[in-house]
Every structure is written in C-alpha cells, then in structure tokens.
Scaffold this motif. Structure first.
Motif, PDB file in Angstrom:
ATOM      1  N   ARG A  38       0.825  -1.216   0.000  1.00 55.95           N
ATOM      2  CA  ARG A  38       0.000   0.000   0.000  1.00 55.95           C
ATOM      3  C   ARG A  38       0.856   1.262   0.000  1.00 55.95           C
ATOM      4  N   LEU A  39       2.086   1.171   0.523  1.00 59.16           N
ATOM      5  CA  LEU A  39       2.963   2.337   0.459  1.00 59.16           C
ATOM      6  C   LEU A  39       3.227   2.733  -0.986  1.00 59.16           C
ATOM      7  N   VAL A  40       3.259   1.747  -1.875  1.00 56.75           N
ATOM      8  CA  VAL A  40       3.470   2.024  -3.301  1.00 56.75           C
ATOM      9  C   VAL A  40       2.169   2.436  -3.972  1.00 56.75           C
ATOM     10  N   THR A  41       1.103   1.671  -3.736  1.00 53.74           N
ATOM     11  CA  THR A  41      -0.147   1.940  -4.463  1.00 53.74           C
ATOM     12  C   THR A  41      -0.867   3.178  -3.952  1.00 53.74           C
ATOM     13  N   GLU A  42      -1.020   3.280  -2.635  1.00 58.54           N
ATOM     14  CA  GLU A  42      -1.752   4.415  -2.067  1.00 58.54           C
ATOM     15  C   GLU A  42      -0.815   5.505  -1.565  1.00 58.54           C
ATOM     16  N   GLY A  43       0.360   5.112  -1.084  1.00 55.53           N
ATOM     17  CA  GLY A  43       1.341   6.095  -0.647  1.00 55.53           C
ATOM     18  C   GLY A  43       2.091   6.725  -1.787  1.00 55.53           C
ATOM     19  N   LYS A  44       2.049   6.070  -2.963  1.00 56.11           N
ATOM     20  CA  LYS A  44       2.641   6.599  -4.204  1.00 56.11           C
ATOM     21  C   LYS A  44       4.145   6.860  -4.063  1.00 56.11           C
ATOM     22  N   VAL A  45       4.849   5.928  -3.414  1.00 54.73           N
ATOM     23  CA  VAL A  45       6.304   6.028  -3.322  1.00 54.73           C
ATOM     24  C   VAL A  45       6.914   5.124  -4.378  1.00 54.73           C
ATOM     25  N   PRO A  46       8.142   5.421  -4.852  1.00 55.13           N
ATOM     26  CA  PRO A  46       8.764   4.546  -5.850  1.00 55.13           C
ATOM     27  C   PRO A  46       9.026   3.139  -5.331  1.00 55.13           C
ATOM     28  N   ASN A 385      12.003   5.329  -0.416  1.00 55.28           N
ATOM     29  CA  ASN A 385      13.093   6.106  -1.000  1.00 55.28           C
ATOM     30  C   ASN A 385      12.635   7.454  -1.544  1.00 55.28           C
ATOM     31  N   THR A 386      11.705   8.059  -0.812  1.00 50.02           N
ATOM     32  CA  THR A 386      11.306   9.437  -1.055  1.00 50.02           C
ATOM     33  C   THR A 386      10.868  10.015   0.285  1.00 50.02           C
ATOM     34  N   ASP A 387      10.571  11.307   0.325  1.00 56.32           N
ATOM     35  CA  ASP A 387      10.280  11.922   1.627  1.00 56.32           C
ATOM     36  C   ASP A 387       8.804  12.201   1.856  1.00 56.32           C
ATOM     37  N   ALA A 388       7.941  11.760   0.947  1.00 56.82           N
ATOM     38  CA  ALA A 388       6.516  12.043   1.097  1.00 56.82           C
ATOM     39  C   ALA A 388       5.710  10.778   0.845  1.00 56.82           C
ATOM     40  N   ILE A 389       4.777  10.474   1.754  1.00 59.95           N
ATOM     41  CA  ILE A 389       3.833   9.372   1.578  1.00 59.95           C
ATOM     42  C   ILE A 389       2.466  10.003   1.375  1.00 59.95           C
ATOM     43  N   ALA A 390       1.858   9.740   0.217  1.00 60.42           N
ATOM     44  CA  ALA A 390       0.637  10.472  -0.161  1.00 60.42           C
ATOM     45  C   ALA A 390      -0.520  10.225   0.793  1.00 60.42           C
ATOM     46  N   ASP A 391      -0.688   8.989   1.273  1.00 53.73           N
ATOM     47  CA  ASP A 391      -1.814   8.656   2.140  1.00 53.73           C
ATOM     48  C   ASP A 391      -1.293   8.418   3.557  1.00 53.73           C
ATOM     49  N   PRO A 392      -1.563   9.323   4.501  1.00 51.29           N
ATOM     50  CA  PRO A 392      -1.013   9.181   5.855  1.00 51.29           C
ATOM     51  C   PRO A 392      -1.575   8.013   6.643  1.00 51.29           C
ATOM     52  N   SER A 393      -2.660   7.385   6.157  1.00 53.95           N
ATOM     53  CA  SER A 393      -3.234   6.256   6.891  1.00 53.95           C
ATOM     54  C   SER A 393      -2.457   4.962   6.670  1.00 53.95           C
ATOM     55  N   VAL A 394      -1.568   4.945   5.676  1.00 54.72           N
ATOM     56  CA  VAL A 394      -0.864   3.707   5.346  1.00 54.72           C
ATOM     57  C   VAL A 394       0.103   3.311   6.456  1.00 54.72           C
ATOM     58  N   GLU A 395       0.823   4.281   7.017  1.00 54.63           N
ATOM     59  CA  GLU A 395       1.815   3.955   8.057  1.00 54.63           C
ATOM     60  C   GLU A 395       1.186   3.291   9.280  1.00 54.63           C
ATOM     61  N   PRO A 396       0.174   3.894   9.924  1.00 51.64           N
ATOM     62  CA  PRO A 396      -0.410   3.216  11.081  1.00 51.64           C
ATOM     63  C   PRO A 396      -1.036   1.875  10.728  1.00 51.64           C
ATOM     64  N   ALA A 397      -1.560   1.725   9.507  1.00 52.42           N
ATOM     65  CA  ALA A 397      -2.114   0.432   9.105  1.00 52.42           C
ATOM     66  C   ALA A 397      -1.023  -0.618   9.001  1.00 52.42           C
ATOM     67  N   LEU A 398       0.159  -0.220   8.539  1.00 51.53           N
ATOM     68  CA  LEU A 398       1.270  -1.157   8.450  1.00 51.53           C
ATOM     69  C   LEU A 398       1.724  -1.587   9.843  1.00 51.53           C
ATOM     70  N   LEU A 399       1.794  -0.634  10.781  1.00 49.14           N
ATOM     71  CA  LEU A 399       2.153  -0.981  12.156  1.00 49.14           C
ATOM     72  C   LEU A 399       1.131  -1.943  12.754  1.00 49.14           C
ATOM     73  N   ALA A 400      -0.147  -1.700  12.485  1.00 46.15           N
ATOM     74  CA  ALA A 400      -1.187  -2.583  13.005  1.00 46.15           C
ATOM     75  C   ALA A 400      -1.077  -3.982  12.414  1.00 46.15           C
ATOM     76  N   ALA A 401      -0.706  -4.065  11.132  1.00 46.70           N
ATOM     77  CA  ALA A 401      -0.565  -5.377  10.494  1.00 46.70           C
ATOM     78  C   ALA A 401       0.536  -6.195  11.150  1.00 46.70           C
ATOM     79  N   GLU A 402       1.571  -5.541  11.662  1.00 43.04           N
ATOM     80  CA  GLU A 402       2.672  -6.263  12.317  1.00 43.04           C
ATOM     81  C   GLU A 402       2.390  -6.547  13.786  1.00 43.04           C
ATOM     82  N   PHE A 403       1.899  -5.549  14.502  1.00 42.45           N
ATOM     83  CA  PHE A 403       1.771  -5.689  15.956  1.00 42.45           C
ATOM     84  C   PHE A 403       0.362  -6.104  16.409  1.00 42.45           C
ATOM     85  N   CYS A 404      -0.614  -6.055  15.499  1.00 42.21           N
ATOM     86  CA  CYS A 404      -1.987  -6.491  15.795  1.00 42.21           C
ATOM     87  C   CYS A 404      -2.391  -7.486  14.714  1.00 42.21           C
TER      88      CYS A 404
END
Length: 425
Positions: A38-46, A385-404
C-alpha cells in the motif's frame, strides 16, 4: 490394464497435485506484505522495504512500482532475494524486458536497475535491498537522547541544568533565554525554541551555531508546551561536545554504534555520498537527491544506517541494555510533553490496544519509521526512498498489520503523529 475411468481419475489427481504444488510454491502474501504494498499503491512512493523481527526470527519484504503499469510487487522472505523477473522500463515508450533471477546483493547487481519513476518520470531503482544504506533523518534524535541520558547517569550533567550551564550566552534573542531553558526541555521539545528548518526547508548546510542563530531570530512558543523543533537537538549535540570534549558523532560511535556492532550506521559529517551498497533517493517531485550534504540536519537528522542496525539499536535500548532503569524510565515518560513525546522516543497506541515505541525520520529523499514493543522483543523498521507518503493512513495500518495480527490489513487506522510535516522527522 487399467480402465479408461481409472486413467481419467489418475490424470485428475495428478493435475490437482500439480496445482497444489504451484500454490505452495507461491503462497499468498501476508497481511504485513500487503500493507507494505500500500505504500506504493496508495502512498505513491517509488519503492518501500521493511524488516521485522521477533525473538530470533526476522522477515524482510520489499515493494516497488513497475514501469508503465504502476503495479506493486512484493517479494517477502528472510533468505537471499532474487528479482523474480521484475520488469525494467525503457524510456520513450520502449519495450519492457524481464530481468533474470540474479540475486540482488550479488556483484552482478551492484549497480541498481532503473525504471521510470511513478513520481515524475525520472529514473528510479527497481527495488530496495536489505543491506542498503539510507538516510534516517530524525531517528538520529533517539541516538542523541541516549547519549545525553548516559551522561546524566554518569553525573556529568543533569537534565535540570539550564542550557547556559553548558553553552553560556548562546541562546539569547527575540525573547529566548538559555538561562531558563533546561536540557529536559530540549529533550522533550518543550523549550519553545523555533525550528530552524522552517526557514531553511532542510535544504541549507549549516554549522550548529548558524542553525541556532536562525532559530533565535524568532520569538519562542509557549514554554512547557510540546512543539517539535530540530533546534533542540542541534543544541543537545553541542552540549554533548561541551561536556565530553568529543563531537556527538564520536560519542555516539563510542557508546552505541561500536558496542552494538552497528556496522552499517554512521554520522557522515560533510560526506555527501552514501556508503555502498545503496539505492537511489528521490524528492517528492521525482528529482534524484541521493547525494546530500548532511549538514542540512546535523544532530537533528544526520544519521546514515541500515534496516537491521535500527532494529538492533531499538531492541537493545528498550530491553535496557543501553541505559540504567531510572534513565530509561525518564526516556519513556511523556508527561512533560503532555503525552506527545518522551526523550528521543514517542509512543503510539494501536487499535488492538498494543503500544509501540520508536521514532520516524524524514529527510530529503528518505522516510523511515521504527516501532517496537516496550520490552524490545518485537521490532519493525520500514523505509521508502522518497520523503513524502501520499496517504497518511498507510503507516499506522502497516504498524497494526505487524503488531496487531488480527487487525485487517486494509482497516483505516487513524494517524496520530505530532511530528508530521517536519523535516528530519
């Protein structure tokens, strides 16, 4: 001789066995790998990569945008990775060719392949390697805070010391006064000092004194209120040098990097190039910014590191290997910053009720996030490998996928990050 019906049944059984073999060879991606994509698809990072560890086990995965289609590909695993036929893009509408199954960390792949960047059409590396070096931005602050707290444990300074006790006369101007600001206020971002990067956008190489003087042209915010400011940690770097007679980089190397064998971690000083191996880094508009003068950040965000090193450092820190119990408790105490920040660390409560500790880091061309359980036994670091993630909800969702583990990977988890939008994290 077997009957026709028997032969047909045998053929069907063999076909089903073949399907099962294919299925077992290519298992469905885990919730964590899907969240990474999702970091690539929704976050639009390379490209994005993560390394998670719990106990003696670890899991590495990466995802990247393919030329033309923009389709992400994740390649999970803990052993040597292969490119598995990742397509290479040819500019000006050329034909895509399939790469061979070359191990990505082998000499044959030392020069990263490029695709058209999904950000702006500029070339980008097709994947991030587990062994890559990258810029970690404000994760530097956890290292600096740990050194300061070690010095406090050695009674070489006190967190109640005014800044003037170590840097006399430096913090003056526009209502700022180092005689009434304590080291604790710097560590917790409650000093009210302006952030010098608001003026420089994190793009101007500066000496520490120059950075502080830029901040001192602005009046302070309300003292005692949490306000994230890179100026605080530039000053703490200067305090470390004043107390020890050595630079903050030398002290961090002596106290943290060498004892923990963080062989891919360094404070580059004025060196623009990243150590090998490394991929490419891109600004939000797709410009290649791999070479960067680290003096734009200094003690607030200079660090260069690797995924495994960050996991090892945060695990050791939270396990209690680097600080005595009293200092570790102070580091994790968020009351001074009204729940927003400890000292070089902050916590996030996930939907399942778990709390993780860590820091993020944002610097031109790189965004990094490390999170760990309070005992350090379970830790995750991801990077893009960029400094901007387009969708800010992706990061907390990734943390939840690992720790929850029971949290659906696509559940929208609200983002709560008081440092959002700041250079260096």
């Amino acid at each position: 001789m077997p009957s026709l019906r028997t032969l047909q049944a045998l053929s069907l059984s063999l076909a089903l066995l073949g399907l099962n073999s294919v299925s077992s060879a290519a298992p469905a991606p885990s919730a964590l790998d899907t969240a990474l994509a999702r970091l690539v698809t929704e976050g639009k990072v390379p490209a994005a990569a993560l390394l998670a560890g719990e106990g003696s086990g670890s899991h590495f995965a990466h995802a990247e945008a393919l030329a033309k289609t923009g389709t992400p590909r994740t390649v999970p695993g803990t052993g040597p990775r292969t490119t598995n036929g990742i397509a290479e893009g040819v500019e000006d509408g050329g034909t895509n060719g399939a790469a061979g199954n070359t191990p990505v960390d082998s000499p044959a792949s030392a020069s990263p392949r490029r695709t058209k960047s999904p950000v702006s059409g500029s070339p980008t590396a097709t994947s991030l390697h587990r062994s890559d070096h990258f810029r970690a931005g404000s994760i530097t602050k956890t290292f600096i805070a740990t050194v300061v707290l070690q010095l406090a444990a050695e009674h070489r300074l006190s967190l109640s010391d005014p800044v003037d006790a170590h840097l006399p006369g430096l913090v003056r101007g526009a209502g700022n006064d180092g005689r009434v600001l304590t080291l604790r206020a710097l560590l917790t971002h409650t000093s009210g000092l302006a952030d010098f990067t608001a003026d420089t956008a994190g793009a101007v190489p500066l000496t520490p004194v120059q950075a502080v003087r830029i901040a001192l042209t602005h009046p302070p915010a309300d003292r005692g209120r949490f306000a994230y400011s890179n100026t605080n940690y530039v000053l703490l770097g200067m305090v470390v040098e004043q107390v020890t007679g050595r630079s903050y980089a030398a002290e961090a190397e002596r106290r943290l990097i060498t004892p923990l064998r963080l062989t891919g971690t360094s404070f580059p000083g004025s060196r623009h190039a990243l150590p090998e191996p490394h991929g490419r880094a891109y600004s939000a508009d797709g410009t290649d910014v791999t070479d960067l003068d680290p003096r734009v950040a200094g003690a607030a965000g200079e660090l260069v590191t690797r995924l495994a090193d960050l996991n090892r450092f945060y695990a050791a820190l939270l396990r209690g290997d680097l600080l005595p119990p009293r200092q570790l408790r102070e580091m994790l105490d968020t009351r001074t910053a009204h729940g927003s920040y400890g000292m070089g660390l902050y916590s996030v409560k996930l939907p399942c009720g778990a709390t993780v500790w860590g820091h993020n880091g944002r610097i031109t061309g790189s965004y990094v996030r490390t999170a760990a359980t309070s005992d350090g036994r379970h830790v995750l670091t991801f990077r893009v490998n960029t400094d901007a993630i387009a969708d800010p909800s992706v990061e907390p969702a990734l943390l939840a996928a690992e720790f929850c583990p029971r949290t659906p990977w696509n559940e929208r988890v609200p983002s709560r990050d008081p440092r959002s939008g700041h250079s260096f994290g």
